[in-house]
Design an enzyme around this catalytic site. Structure first.
Site, short mmCIF file in Angstrom:
data_model
loop_
_atom_site.label_atom_id
_atom_site.label_comp_id
_atom_site.label_asym_id
_atom_site.label_seq_id
_atom_site.Cartn_x
_atom_site.Cartn_y
_atom_site.Cartn_z
CD GLU A 100 -3.06 -0.60 0.04
OE1 GLU A 100 -2.74 -0.84 -1.14
OE2 GLU A 100 -4.15 -0.09 0.34
CB THR A 106 -5.41 6.38 -2.05
OG1 THR A 106 -6.34 5.38 -2.48
CG2 THR A 106 -5.48 6.49 -0.54
N1 HSE Z 1 -8.81 4.67 4.24
C1 HSE Z 1 -8.16 5.06 3.02
C2 HSE Z 1 -8.60 6.44 2.65
C3 HSE Z 1 -8.56 4.14 1.90
O1 HSE Z 1 -9.81 6.71 2.71
O2 HSE Z 1 -7.76 7.28 2.30
C4 HSE Z 1 -7.42 3.43 1.32
O3 HSE Z 1 -6.95 2.42 2.18
#
Ligand code: HSE
Length: 306
Positions: free
Chosen positions: A128, A181
Site C-alpha cells: 500500500e 488515494t
Molecule cells: N482509508 C483510506 C482512505 C482508503 O480513505 O484514504 C485506502 O486504504
C-alpha cells in the site's frame, strides 16, 4: 507447491464512519493472480492484464510485497507473477490492496504458510505504501481476513474480524474517473473538533454493534461520516444525487468507498440491492460520465486459492 492461482477481492474501506479503521470484502469482484516458483531467487512480473501498472519489482505493489517476504524468510526460490486486474486502479475499491494482499497470501502458501493473517496484513501494508504513499491497513486486512474488519490499533497491529449479517448486500457505483488515494488524502483535515469526533466514534461503535446483532436499522443509523465525506464528495460527480436516490428508495446507507470515486450502498437482501442498482443507474445515466455498477454479498472468505 510450485504454482498457485488466487482470487483477491475488491474491498470497501472506511464504511463512512470508520476512516482508516473499518472495511469489508466483496464476494464476487476481485483480481486473479498466478505465482510460479523458479530458481532465480528474483521476483518478476511476467504479465499484467486489465490495467496499466508498473512491471518493475520495486514499483509494483504485488512484486514488492513478494520480494520482501521471500527475502525476510531466506527463501531459496524466486517467483514470476501474472496479474489479471478485473477492475480499474484508482477506483476506491482497494485495487492496490487486492494486489498486495494477493501477493502476501500466495507467497505465504508457497513458503508453507509460516505467517499469520495479521503478519500477512503487515507485509501487504508495505505494498500500500508503494502504491499510495501510506501504510494503510483497512483495505488489505479486509482482503486478507474477508468479511468486515476493524483495525483496532496500528501499533501493534490489531485486526478484529467482525461478523456480517447474512442479508447484508452492497451495490457499487463506479464512475469511470480515476481518483488516487494519495490525491484524495490531500483534502483530509489536520484537526477534528471534539464534538464531531464524539459523533463519529459513537457511530463506529453503533456499526460494530449492529453488525454483531444483525440490527440493520442500527447499521443504517451508524454508517454516517461527519469528517471526510463532506470534503471528498466534491471530487465525486453527482454523489449527493446518488445518495438521495438510494436512501429514498430503501437503501440502508450510502457512502464513499475508500477514497473514492466509487460509491457504496448497503441494502438488506439481494433483491433490494439489485433494485438499488437500477435506481442509481437511472440517476447516473445521461450525466456524461461513464460508470459501472456491481452488486455483491459481503465476501466472507477474503483472498483464496482458485
Ligand atoms: N482509508 C483510506 C482512505 C482508503 O480513505 O484514504 C485506502 O486504504
Amino acid at each position: 507447491m510450485d504454482k498457485i492461482k488466487i482470487f483477491a477481492p475488491a474491498t470497501v474501506a472506511n464504511v463512512s464512519c470508520g476512516f482508516d479503521a473499518t472495511a469489508f470484502a466483496l464476494e464476487n469482484l476481485g483480481d486473479e493472480m498466478a505465482f510460479t516458483k523458479n530458481t532465480s531467487k528474483n521476483v518478476t512480473i511476467s504479465k499484467i492484464e486489465g490495467a496499466k501498472l508498473p512491471f518493475k519489482t520495486n514499483k509494483n505493489a504485488a512484486s514488492f510485497v513478494a520480494d520482501v517476504m521471500l527475502k525476510e524468510s531466506n527463501a531459496d526460490f524466486g517467483v514470476a507473477i501474472e496479474i489479471n486486474k478485473k477492475y480499474k486502479p484508482g477506483s476506491g475499491l482497494g485495487s492496490s490492496a487486492a494486489s498486495s494482499a494477493g501477493a502476501a497470501f500466495a507467497i505465504n502458501e508457497l513458503l508453507g504458510s509460516p505467517y499469520s493473517k495479521t503478519e500477512l496484513t503487515k507485509f501487504a501494508m508495505l505494498g500500500e505504501e508503494v502504491a499510495c504513499g501510506s501504510q494503510i491497513a483497512d483495505n488489505v486486512s479486509a482482503a486478507i481476513f474477508g468479511g468486515f474488519v476493524l483495525v483496532r490499533c496500528y501499533d501493534p497491529l490489531d485486526i478484529i474480524a467482525i461478523p456480517t449479517p447474512v442479508d447484508l448486500c452492497v451495490t457499487i457505483l463506479h464512475p469511470q474517473i480515476e481518483l488516487l488515494t494519495e490525491e484524495a488524502r490531500t483534502v483530509l483535515p489536520e484537526k477534528v473538533p471534539l464534538k464531531t469526533a464524539v459523533a463519529q466514534w459513537a457511530n463506529v461503535g453503533g456499526l460494530i454493534s449492529g453488525l454483531h446483532t444483525s440490527d440493520y436499522d442500527l447499521i443504517a443509523r451508524s454508517v454516517q461520516d461527519y469528517i471526510v465525506e463532506p470534503l471528498r464528495k466534491k471530487m465525486i460527480p453527482h454523489f449527493d444525487a446518488v445518495k438521495e436516490a438510494a436512501l429514498s428508495n430503501g437503501a440502508l446507507a450510502v457512502g464513499i468507498s475508500g477514497s473514492g470515486p466509487s460509491i457504496f450502498i448497503l441494502s438488506k437482501g439481494e433483491l433490494q440491492a439489485n433494485y438499488i442498482e437500477k435506481i442509481v443507474n437511472k440517476t447516473y445515466q445521461n450525466k456524461d460520465i461513464k460508470f459501472i455498477t456491481y452488486v455483491s454479498k459481503i465476501g466472507s472468505e477474503g483472498v483464496r486459492k482458485i
